[in-house]
Design an enzyme around this catalytic site. Sequence first.
Site, short mmCIF file in Angstrom:
data_model
loop_
_atom_site.label_atom_id
_atom_site.label_comp_id
_atom_site.label_asym_id
_atom_site.label_seq_id
_atom_site.Cartn_x
_atom_site.Cartn_y
_atom_site.Cartn_z
N ASP A 35 0.82 -1.21 0.00
CA ASP A 35 0.00 0.00 0.00
C ASP A 35 0.86 1.26 0.00
OD1 ASP A 35 -2.60 0.71 -0.29
OD2 ASP A 35 -3.09 0.77 1.83
N ASP A 56 -9.00 -2.44 2.62
CA ASP A 56 -8.88 -1.80 3.93
C ASP A 56 -9.91 -2.36 4.92
OD1 ASP A 56 -6.88 -0.16 2.91
OD2 ASP A 56 -8.34 1.30 2.17
#
Length: 485
Positions: A336, A396
């Site tokens: 990420d 997420d």
Amino acid sequence: LSQVAADEGILHASGAGVPPVTKDYCIIYNSKWTSLPKSLDNATFRTLENLTSTVLCSPSEAPSGVMKDKAVAVMRGNCTFLEKARIAQSLGAKMLLIASKSRLSSISDNKTDFEDVTLPVALIRYNDIVDMQQMLGNEVNVTLYSPPLPQFDYSMVVIFLIAVSTVALGGYWSGVTELENLKTIASPGERETRRKKEENVTFTPITVVFFVAICCVMLVLLYFFYKWLVYVIISVFCLASAMSLYNCLAALVGEIPFGQCRITCGNKTIEVRLIFLAVFCTAAAVVWAVFRNEDRWAWILQDILGVAFCLNFIKTLKMPNFKSCVILLGLLLLYDVFFVFITPFITKNGASIMVEVAAGPFGNSEKLPVVIRVPRLEHSASTLCDLPFALLGFGDIIVPGLLVAYCRRFDVQTSSSSIYYISCTIAYAVGMVLTFVVLALMKMGQPALLYLVPCTLITSSLVAWRRKEMKKFWKGSSYQVGWMP
């Protein structure tokens, strides 16, 4: 001489009807060249003169007298903004709108060159000029203003509730399934059957590394071949979300005392109500696919399908121990951060690969359906110019959710009164709040895993250490150790 950057603003257009129809459009302007009012209360309206048939690179291109005291829209062309502005000002225009068919870019130039230019200059999408005249008619009055950015958008509250509820429910559901499995193990034969079944949905450390590598390759491929692969992702999402919605609703349908009669086909039988459920879930996915670009309501259906997908993923895919959780969350955290913060130094346009793919690179109208979307509730130029939705990626929710689910199963296997599950869920909520705070302060997209992963991993570790169960928590419960290879 220092270069000056561009700012986002709003063009407020009003038609000639009674009552007048109004609509707002995104503009890019430079606050160093001219200042715009903060609200409509102090804004001055001008009649729009559509001259997008010309680029206004010379005074002879404009008919005599048509610009006086008007807002003029011209095409971008090859000459500079400064040249256009000086010509428009000399012909009596009070506002200059430069229409662009490509993506809106920053308006920057030497500040001193524009000291003699007094009229506002703004860049606007050509499609917005066309839409303006189609929606409002040929007689349109426009004004420019730039409201301050809101410090907080209440859509974040909705995102927070969806994310935390999904993680909590997915973890709880995984624990319920684990409890049922423990209760049904009555013989070595059943235990052996369960082992084979569980191995098919368990992430080993090697599988984790392979999974993260696939994520990296897929993201890079999407960046370079977005306009083709986006339809592959949409198709996969429709299929996976329909199946996930079916699995999520099947448990609820089982409580309905209707449709329990069965239909036999060959050697298999199926309940009538499950057939209707399958049709309903398939129809929901098909409706979303057809109307996915309808911003007024399609986001609701996408969020429902997305939540079902995340719940089913968290419940189905099981982490065997805390070691695998650490490897998965750690690698995806690096993934990420790299694709958000590091790739701008590599790409030609200086844009983040992650942000480009999430927003649709090169102005592509098709968006990846891998996010929870909630319309922004605060009106601002950023809403019009960038994204009218607050977004949270499925990853997420799913990635920390797998840890929460492991904590819940560990609670069930060790009879620890849900302490791991509750602590990890609270840590996830704290991580989400921290993400929103940093987002509000920095005014730029954030890799949520940068905050969610440390919060959940550290909290789970502290609970295990405090209860003197770290070794068992790291390797898995005694129940799991008995059958894991």
